[in-house]
Design a protein around this motif. Structure first.
Motif, mmCIF file in Angstrom:
data_model
loop_
_atom_site.group_PDB
_atom_site.id
_atom_site.type_symbol
_atom_site.label_atom_id
_atom_site.label_comp_id
_atom_site.label_asym_id
_atom_site.label_seq_id
_atom_site.Cartn_x
_atom_site.Cartn_y
_atom_site.Cartn_z
ATOM 1 N N ALA A 150 0.826 -1.207 0.000
ATOM 2 C CA ALA A 150 0.000 0.000 0.000
ATOM 3 C C ALA A 150 0.859 1.255 0.000
ATOM 4 C CB ALA A 150 -0.926 -0.011 1.214
ATOM 5 N N LEU A 151 1.923 1.236 0.806
ATOM 6 C CA LEU A 151 2.818 2.397 0.848
ATOM 7 C C LEU A 151 3.520 2.606 -0.490
ATOM 8 C CD1 LEU A 151 4.440 2.061 4.385
ATOM 9 C CD2 LEU A 151 2.889 3.863 3.604
ATOM 10 N N ALA A 152 3.896 1.508 -1.146
ATOM 11 C CA ALA A 152 4.571 1.608 -2.439
ATOM 12 C C ALA A 152 3.678 2.272 -3.481
ATOM 13 C CB ALA A 152 4.997 0.220 -2.917
ATOM 14 N N LEU A 153 2.371 2.069 -3.346
ATOM 15 C CA LEU A 153 1.433 2.660 -4.291
ATOM 16 C C LEU A 153 1.039 4.084 -3.909
ATOM 17 C CD1 LEU A 153 -0.942 -0.392 -4.890
ATOM 18 C CD2 LEU A 153 0.751 0.523 -6.483
ATOM 19 N N ILE A 154 0.965 4.351 -2.598
ATOM 20 C CA ILE A 154 0.438 5.632 -2.126
ATOM 21 C C ILE A 154 1.496 6.721 -2.027
ATOM 22 C CG2 ILE A 154 -0.648 6.775 -0.147
ATOM 23 C CD1 ILE A 154 -2.108 4.151 0.398
ATOM 24 N N LEU A 155 2.699 6.364 -1.571
ATOM 25 C CA LEU A 155 3.726 7.381 -1.366
ATOM 26 C C LEU A 155 4.032 8.125 -2.663
ATOM 27 C CD1 LEU A 155 6.313 5.595 0.974
ATOM 28 C CD2 LEU A 155 4.795 7.507 1.548
ATOM 29 N N PRO A 156 4.116 9.432 -2.619
ATOM 30 C CA PRO A 156 4.396 10.200 -3.846
ATOM 31 C C PRO A 156 5.798 9.920 -4.365
ATOM 32 C CG PRO A 156 4.514 11.619 -1.913
ATOM 33 C CD PRO A 156 3.978 10.304 -1.439
ATOM 34 N N PRO A 157 5.993 10.015 -5.674
ATOM 35 C CA PRO A 157 7.321 9.831 -6.245
ATOM 36 C C PRO A 157 8.287 10.904 -5.747
ATOM 37 C CG PRO A 157 5.632 9.701 -7.932
ATOM 38 C CD PRO A 157 4.976 10.217 -6.702
ATOM 39 N N LEU A 158 9.565 10.618 -5.875
ATOM 40 C CA LEU A 158 10.584 11.597 -5.511
ATOM 41 C C LEU A 158 10.455 12.840 -6.401
ATOM 42 C CD1 LEU A 158 13.630 9.179 -5.110
ATOM 43 C CD2 LEU A 158 12.327 10.279 -3.272
ATOM 44 N N PRO A 159 10.921 13.987 -5.922
ATOM 45 C CA PRO A 159 10.798 15.222 -6.714
ATOM 46 C C PRO A 159 11.495 15.166 -8.069
ATOM 47 C CG PRO A 159 11.347 15.723 -4.436
ATOM 48 C CD PRO A 159 11.476 14.236 -4.582
ATOM 49 N N THR A 160 12.470 14.274 -8.219
ATOM 50 C CA THR A 160 13.197 14.175 -9.483
ATOM 51 C C THR A 160 12.626 13.108 -10.412
ATOM 52 O OG1 THR A 160 14.764 12.663 -8.411
ATOM 53 C CG2 THR A 160 15.352 14.999 -8.477
ATOM 54 N N THR A 161 11.503 12.514 -10.027
ATOM 55 C CA THR A 161 10.853 11.473 -10.826
ATOM 56 C C THR A 161 9.557 12.002 -11.413
ATOM 57 O OG1 THR A 161 11.785 9.719 -9.439
ATOM 58 C CG2 THR A 161 9.890 9.143 -10.786
ATOM 59 N N PRO A 162 9.315 11.839 -12.706
ATOM 60 C CA PRO A 162 8.041 12.291 -13.282
ATOM 61 C C PRO A 162 6.868 11.542 -12.663
ATOM 62 C CG PRO A 162 9.642 11.750 -14.999
ATOM 63 C CD PRO A 162 10.212 11.245 -13.713
ATOM 64 N N ALA A 163 5.728 12.230 -12.535
ATOM 65 C CA ALA A 163 4.536 11.615 -11.965
ATOM 66 C C ALA A 163 3.292 12.198 -12.611
ATOM 67 C CB ALA A 163 4.492 11.824 -10.456
ATOM 68 N N ALA A 164 2.441 11.326 -13.136
ATOM 69 C CA ALA A 164 1.204 11.780 -13.758
ATOM 70 C C ALA A 164 0.290 12.455 -12.748
ATOM 71 C CB ALA A 164 0.486 10.595 -14.412
ATOM 72 N N ARG A 165 0.388 12.039 -11.484
ATOM 73 C CA ARG A 165 -0.516 12.580 -10.455
ATOM 74 C C ARG A 165 -0.293 14.073 -10.189
ATOM 75 N NH1 ARG A 165 1.329 9.171 -5.229
ATOM 76 N NH2 ARG A 165 1.558 7.537 -6.797
ATOM 77 N N ARG A 166 0.817 14.620 -10.637
ATOM 78 C CA ARG A 166 1.066 16.044 -10.430
ATOM 79 C C ARG A 166 0.292 16.915 -11.412
ATOM 80 N NH1 ARG A 166 6.971 14.508 -10.155
ATOM 81 N NH2 ARG A 166 7.382 14.067 -7.954
ATOM 82 N N CYS A 167 -0.318 16.312 -12.403
ATOM 83 C CA CYS A 167 -1.042 17.064 -13.427
ATOM 84 C C CYS A 167 -2.539 17.025 -13.171
ATOM 85 C CB CYS A 167 -0.753 16.494 -14.817
ATOM 86 S SG CYS A 167 0.956 16.679 -15.354
ATOM 87 N N LEU A 168 -3.211 18.078 -13.589
ATOM 88 C CA LEU A 168 -4.659 18.143 -13.515
ATOM 89 C C LEU A 168 -5.232 17.324 -14.668
ATOM 90 C CD1 LEU A 168 -7.138 19.509 -12.133
ATOM 91 C CD2 LEU A 168 -6.911 21.336 -13.827
#
Length: 236
Positions: A194-212
Protein backbone atom coordinates in the motif's frame (compact mmCIF):
# COMPACT_ATOMS: atom_id res chain seq x y z
CA UNK A 1 -12.26 16.81 -26.20
CA UNK A 2 -12.54 13.79 -23.92
CA UNK A 3 -8.93 13.76 -22.69
CA UNK A 4 -7.63 16.79 -20.80
CA UNK A 5 -4.24 17.26 -19.13
CA UNK A 6 -2.85 20.40 -17.51
CA UNK A 7 0.54 21.11 -15.96
CA UNK A 8 1.91 24.19 -14.21
CA UNK A 9 5.43 24.86 -15.48
CA UNK A 10 7.71 27.60 -14.20
CA UNK A 11 9.72 28.33 -17.31
CA UNK A 12 10.24 30.87 -20.06
CA UNK A 13 7.41 30.81 -22.59
CA UNK A 14 9.79 30.72 -25.56
CA UNK A 15 11.65 27.74 -24.06
CA UNK A 16 8.41 25.85 -23.47
CA UNK A 17 7.23 26.62 -27.00
CA UNK A 18 10.51 25.41 -28.50
CA UNK A 19 10.57 22.12 -26.58
CA UNK A 20 7.02 21.32 -27.57
CA UNK A 21 7.05 22.54 -31.16
CA UNK A 22 10.46 21.30 -32.36
CA UNK A 23 10.14 17.62 -33.34
CA UNK A 24 13.60 16.69 -32.07
CA UNK A 25 12.80 18.04 -28.61
CA UNK A 26 9.19 16.86 -28.55
CA UNK A 27 10.01 13.22 -29.19
CA UNK A 28 12.48 13.21 -26.29
CA UNK A 29 9.95 13.93 -23.55
CA UNK A 30 6.65 12.62 -24.94
CA UNK A 31 6.17 8.97 -24.00
CA UNK A 32 3.55 8.55 -26.73
CA UNK A 33 6.02 8.98 -29.61
CA UNK A 34 9.33 7.44 -30.60
CA UNK A 35 9.88 9.64 -33.63
CA UNK A 36 8.39 12.87 -35.01
CA UNK A 37 9.53 14.47 -38.27
CA UNK A 38 8.25 17.45 -40.24
CA UNK A 39 7.55 16.94 -43.93
CA UNK A 40 8.65 19.52 -46.52
CA UNK A 41 6.14 22.31 -47.13
CA UNK A 42 5.95 25.63 -48.93
CA UNK A 43 5.84 28.92 -47.08
CA UNK A 44 2.33 29.64 -45.86
CA UNK A 45 1.22 26.00 -46.00
CA UNK A 46 0.13 24.06 -42.95
CA UNK A 47 2.84 21.84 -41.50
CA UNK A 48 2.45 18.12 -42.18
CA UNK A 49 4.43 15.60 -40.16
CA UNK A 50 5.01 11.91 -39.64
CA UNK A 51 5.12 10.18 -36.29
CA UNK A 52 5.99 6.70 -35.10
CA UNK A 53 5.63 4.77 -31.85
CA UNK A 54 7.67 1.67 -31.09
CA UNK A 55 5.21 -0.64 -29.35
CA UNK A 56 7.56 -3.62 -29.24
CA UNK A 57 11.21 -4.05 -30.33
CA UNK A 58 9.95 -5.48 -33.63
CA UNK A 59 6.75 -3.46 -34.04
CA UNK A 60 6.51 0.24 -34.87
CA UNK A 61 3.19 1.94 -35.59
CA UNK A 62 3.36 5.08 -37.72
CA UNK A 63 0.96 7.80 -38.81
CA UNK A 64 0.75 11.26 -40.30
CA UNK A 65 -0.65 14.58 -39.16
CA UNK A 66 -0.99 18.29 -39.84
CA UNK A 67 -0.45 21.11 -37.36
CA UNK A 68 -0.64 24.86 -37.07
CA UNK A 69 0.29 27.25 -34.29
CA UNK A 70 -0.51 30.78 -33.15
CA UNK A 71 2.66 32.04 -31.54
CA UNK A 72 1.47 35.58 -30.98
CA UNK A 73 -2.01 36.26 -29.62
CA UNK A 74 -3.39 39.58 -28.30
CA UNK A 75 -3.94 38.14 -24.81
CA UNK A 76 -0.35 36.85 -24.52
CA UNK A 77 -1.30 33.18 -24.81
CA UNK A 78 -0.21 30.78 -27.51
CA UNK A 79 -2.06 27.91 -29.17
CA UNK A 80 -1.28 25.04 -31.48
CA UNK A 81 -3.64 22.48 -32.98
CA UNK A 82 -3.24 19.26 -34.91
CA UNK A 83 -5.05 16.47 -36.69
CA UNK A 84 -3.54 13.02 -36.90
CA UNK A 85 -4.29 9.58 -38.33
CA UNK A 86 -2.68 6.16 -38.58
CA UNK A 87 -3.40 3.73 -41.43
CA UNK A 88 -1.57 0.91 -39.62
CA UNK A 89 -4.03 -2.00 -39.15
CA UNK A 90 -2.65 -2.73 -35.66
CA UNK A 91 -3.16 0.85 -34.47
CA UNK A 92 -6.25 1.11 -32.27
CA UNK A 93 -6.16 4.87 -32.89
CA UNK A 94 -7.57 5.55 -36.36
CA UNK A 95 -7.76 9.36 -36.45
CA UNK A 96 -8.12 12.26 -34.06
CA UNK A 97 -7.44 15.90 -33.28
CA UNK A 98 -6.21 18.01 -30.39
CA UNK A 99 -4.69 21.25 -29.22
CA UNK A 100 -2.10 22.72 -26.86
CA UNK A 101 -2.58 25.98 -25.00
CA UNK A 102 0.13 28.06 -23.32
CA UNK A 103 -1.32 30.46 -20.74
CA UNK A 104 1.23 32.61 -18.84
CA UNK A 105 0.33 33.65 -15.29
CA UNK A 106 -0.45 37.39 -14.93
CA UNK A 107 2.38 37.73 -12.38
CA UNK A 108 4.83 35.86 -14.59
CA UNK A 109 5.18 32.99 -12.12
CA UNK A 110 4.72 30.10 -14.52
CA UNK A 111 2.65 28.87 -17.43
CA UNK A 112 -0.50 26.79 -17.59
CA UNK A 113 0.37 24.24 -20.25
CA UNK A 114 -2.68 22.22 -21.20
CA UNK A 115 -3.96 19.87 -23.86
CA UNK A 116 -7.30 18.54 -24.96
CA UNK A 117 -7.65 15.80 -27.55
CA UNK A 118 -9.88 13.02 -28.76
CA UNK A 119 -9.71 10.29 -31.37
CA UNK A 120 -11.76 7.58 -33.04
CA UNK A 121 -10.72 3.98 -32.40
CA UNK A 122 -10.85 1.33 -35.12
CA UNK A 123 -11.88 -2.37 -34.89
CA UNK A 124 -15.57 -1.62 -34.40
CA UNK A 125 -17.29 -2.59 -31.17
CA UNK A 126 -14.27 -4.50 -29.86
CA UNK A 127 -12.06 -1.46 -30.45
CA UNK A 128 -14.49 0.83 -28.63
CA UNK A 129 -14.57 -1.49 -25.60
CA UNK A 130 -10.77 -1.93 -25.57
CA UNK A 131 -10.32 1.82 -25.84
CA UNK A 132 -12.66 2.60 -22.94
CA UNK A 133 -11.28 -0.13 -20.67
CA UNK A 134 -7.56 0.15 -21.36
CA UNK A 135 -6.19 2.36 -24.12
CA UNK A 136 -7.84 5.69 -23.26
CA UNK A 137 -6.82 5.56 -19.55
CA UNK A 138 -3.31 4.60 -20.69
CA UNK A 139 -3.15 7.54 -23.09
CA UNK A 140 -4.30 9.93 -20.38
CA UNK A 141 -1.68 8.63 -17.95
CA UNK A 142 1.10 8.72 -20.58
CA UNK A 143 0.24 12.31 -21.51
CA UNK A 144 0.25 13.47 -17.87
CA UNK A 145 3.49 11.60 -17.09
CA UNK A 146 5.11 13.16 -20.17
CA UNK A 147 3.97 16.66 -19.18
CA UNK A 148 5.63 16.27 -15.79
CA UNK A 149 8.74 14.92 -17.48
CA UNK A 150 8.80 18.07 -19.59
CA UNK A 151 8.35 20.20 -16.45
CA UNK A 152 11.39 18.58 -14.82
CA UNK A 153 13.44 19.26 -17.94
CA UNK A 154 12.52 22.95 -17.95
CA UNK A 155 12.49 23.64 -14.20
CA UNK A 156 15.30 21.40 -12.92
CA UNK A 157 17.32 20.72 -16.08
CA UNK A 158 16.72 16.98 -15.66
CA UNK A 159 16.90 15.62 -19.20
CA UNK A 160 14.07 13.36 -20.39
CA UNK A 161 16.49 10.46 -20.61
CA UNK A 162 17.62 10.97 -17.02
CA UNK A 163 14.03 11.35 -15.85
CA UNK A 164 13.18 7.95 -17.36
CA UNK A 165 16.14 6.37 -15.56
CA UNK A 166 14.96 7.96 -12.29
CA UNK A 167 11.45 6.59 -12.81
CA UNK A 168 12.63 3.05 -13.58
CA UNK A 169 15.02 3.07 -10.61
CA UNK A 170 12.26 4.19 -8.26
CA UNK A 171 9.88 1.49 -9.52
CA UNK A 172 12.56 -1.17 -8.99
CA UNK A 173 13.27 0.14 -5.49
CA UNK A 174 9.60 0.03 -4.51
CA UNK A 175 9.19 -3.49 -5.88
CA UNK A 176 12.27 -4.65 -3.96
CA UNK A 177 10.91 -3.16 -0.73
CA UNK A 178 7.63 -5.01 -1.15
CA UNK A 179 9.47 -8.23 -2.02
CA UNK A 180 11.67 -7.88 1.08
CA UNK A 181 8.57 -7.41 3.24
CA UNK A 182 6.99 -10.55 1.78
CA UNK A 183 10.14 -12.61 2.42
CA UNK A 184 11.16 -11.37 5.85
CA UNK A 185 8.09 -9.75 7.42
CA UNK A 186 5.00 -11.29 5.77
CA UNK A 187 2.61 -9.58 8.19
CA UNK A 188 3.75 -6.19 6.86
CA UNK A 189 3.58 -7.15 3.17
CA UNK A 190 0.14 -5.63 2.61
CA UNK A 191 1.13 -2.40 4.31
CA UNK A 192 4.38 -2.27 2.31
CA UNK A 193 2.47 -2.75 -0.95
CA UNK A 194 0.00 0.00 0.00
CA UNK A 195 2.82 2.40 0.85
CA UNK A 196 4.57 1.61 -2.44
CA UNK A 197 1.43 2.66 -4.29
CA UNK A 198 0.44 5.63 -2.13
CA UNK A 199 3.73 7.38 -1.37
CA UNK A 200 4.40 10.20 -3.85
CA UNK A 201 7.32 9.83 -6.24
CA UNK A 202 10.58 11.60 -5.51
CA UNK A 203 10.80 15.22 -6.71
CA UNK A 204 13.20 14.17 -9.48
CA UNK A 205 10.85 11.47 -10.83
CA UNK A 206 8.04 12.29 -13.28
CA UNK A 207 4.54 11.62 -11.96
CA UNK A 208 1.20 11.78 -13.76
CA UNK A 209 -0.52 12.58 -10.46
CA UNK A 210 1.07 16.04 -10.43
CA UNK A 211 -1.04 17.06 -13.43
CA UNK A 212 -4.66 18.14 -13.52
CA UNK A 213 -6.76 15.57 -15.37
CA UNK A 214 -10.16 17.30 -15.29
CA UNK A 215 -10.77 20.70 -16.91
CA UNK A 216 -11.57 23.44 -14.36
CA UNK A 217 -14.36 24.64 -16.67
CA UNK A 218 -15.85 23.61 -19.96
CA UNK A 219 -12.90 23.30 -22.34
CA UNK A 220 -13.39 24.38 -25.93
CA UNK A 221 -11.19 23.52 -28.86
CA UNK A 222 -9.48 26.58 -30.38
CA UNK A 223 -10.80 28.02 -33.63
CA UNK A 224 -7.54 27.25 -35.39
CA UNK A 225 -8.38 23.54 -35.18
CA UNK A 226 -11.27 23.99 -37.61
CA UNK A 227 -8.89 25.44 -40.23
CA UNK A 228 -6.66 22.37 -40.41
CA UNK A 229 -6.67 20.11 -43.44
CA UNK A 230 -6.92 16.35 -43.17
CA UNK A 231 -4.07 14.46 -41.54
CA UNK A 232 -3.16 12.47 -44.65
CA UNK A 233 0.29 13.05 -46.08
CA UNK A 234 0.32 15.70 -48.85
CA UNK A 235 1.10 14.56 -52.36
CA UNK A 236 4.30 15.91 -53.93
Amino acid sequence: MSLYIEAWIRADLDDLWARTQEPGSHQRWDLRFTEIAYLPCREGEQQHFRYATRVLPFLTIAGTGVSAGERRRPDGTRTSALRFASPHPLSLLEEGSGYWRYVPAPDGDGIRFLTGYDYRPRWGRFGALADRAFFRPLMGWATAWSFDRLRLWLERDITPERALVNALAEVVLRVLCVAAAVLFLPVTALAAAALALILPPLPTTPAARRCLRTPPARARAPRILSTLATATEPQP
